[in-house]
Design an enzyme around this catalytic site. Structure first.
Site: not given
Ligand code: SAH
Length: 224
Positions: A67
């Site tokens: 993000s």
């Molecule tokens: N917080 C992160 C950015 C997140 S991007 C950072 O600091 O870099 C969103 C992430 O959520 C992705 O890696 C994706 O694979 C994950 N994601 C999506 N659906 C999910 C779920 N149901 N459970 C766990 N992770 C999930």
């Protein structure tokens, strides 16, 4: 290679905090200090290190993103952390948000659904010595009941609507911060309890990758 001097990263990190976070009105001292400390450039793919402190999200592989720094600051600030909390993050991604939280609370549980993404984050967090981050691989769209109750839950992928199970994993004094909405429009929502009822406040229009899993979006509904 695309690397800069260590001092240059420090300078850029300081500028990031001043111009992207403080000048936009976030002045929470502990949070600013955490963001001055966490080496964000080590959480992005090597080829992107020189852009790590820029004012936007970056790709981290598997179609996912780290993000924008301001979004990390804004969502963390909404949790109103004082220290000593047990916090859940859904969507580990690069591990950066979890690292920022690790400076602010007692314990961070973070869940990632893509094993390759999770293993990459695990390696980075381990190399940096984050002993209070517990990474779980699996579907976090139901939360992570095993380690509940939480003082705060932060979801970093966009849900169709707030999965009600998440609220059940919060302490009565807890707070949930989650982007909800579809491919074209989402809002950050903040949930807290007032007079025994969970109530939400819509904070800001945003753009996140989709939450997958049982309570999330299917690839047909929202391809990326
Ligand atoms: N917080 C992160 C950015 C997140 S991007 C950072 O600091 O870099 C969103 C992430 O959520 C992705 O890696 C994706 O694979 C994950 N994601 C999506 N659906 C999910 C779920 N149901 N459970 C766990 N992770 C999930």
């Amino acid at each position: 290679m695309d690397f800069l001097d260590e001092g240059e990263y420090v300078t850029r990190r300081e500028a990031m905090v001043t111009t992207q976070i403080m000048q936009r009105g976030i002045l929470e001292k502990r949070l600013l200090d955490a963001m001055r400390t966490v080496p964000r450039h080590l959480f992005v793919p090597k080829g992107y290190r020189r852009y790590a402190y820029s004012d936007h999200p970056l790709p981290i592989g598997e179609g996912q993103t780290i993000s924008q720094p301001y979004m990390v600051a804004l969502m963390t600030n909404l949790l109103e952390l004082k220290g000593g909390e047990n916090v859940l993050e859904i969507g580990t991604g690069s591990g950066y948000q979890a690292a920022v939280l690790a400076h602010l609370v007692r314990e961070v549980h973070t869940v990632e659904i893509i094993p390759e993404v999770a293993e990459n984050a695990r390696k980075i967090l381990k190399n940096l010595g984050y002993a209070n981050v517990f990474l779980h691989i699996g579907d976090g769209s139901f939360g992570w009941p095993e380690c509940a109750p939480y003082d705060g839950i932060i979801v970093t992928a966009a849900a169709r609507e707030t999965p009600k199970g998440l609220l059940e994993q919060l302490k009565p004094t807890g707070c949930l911060v989650i982007p909800t909405g579809g491919p074209s429009l989402q809002h950050i929502e903040k949930w807290t309890r007032e007079r025994g009822e969970w109530v939400s406040e819509s904070i800001l229009a945003v753009s996140f990758v989709p939450l997958r899993g049982a309570e999330g979006w299917t690839r047909d509904e929202w391809p990326i």
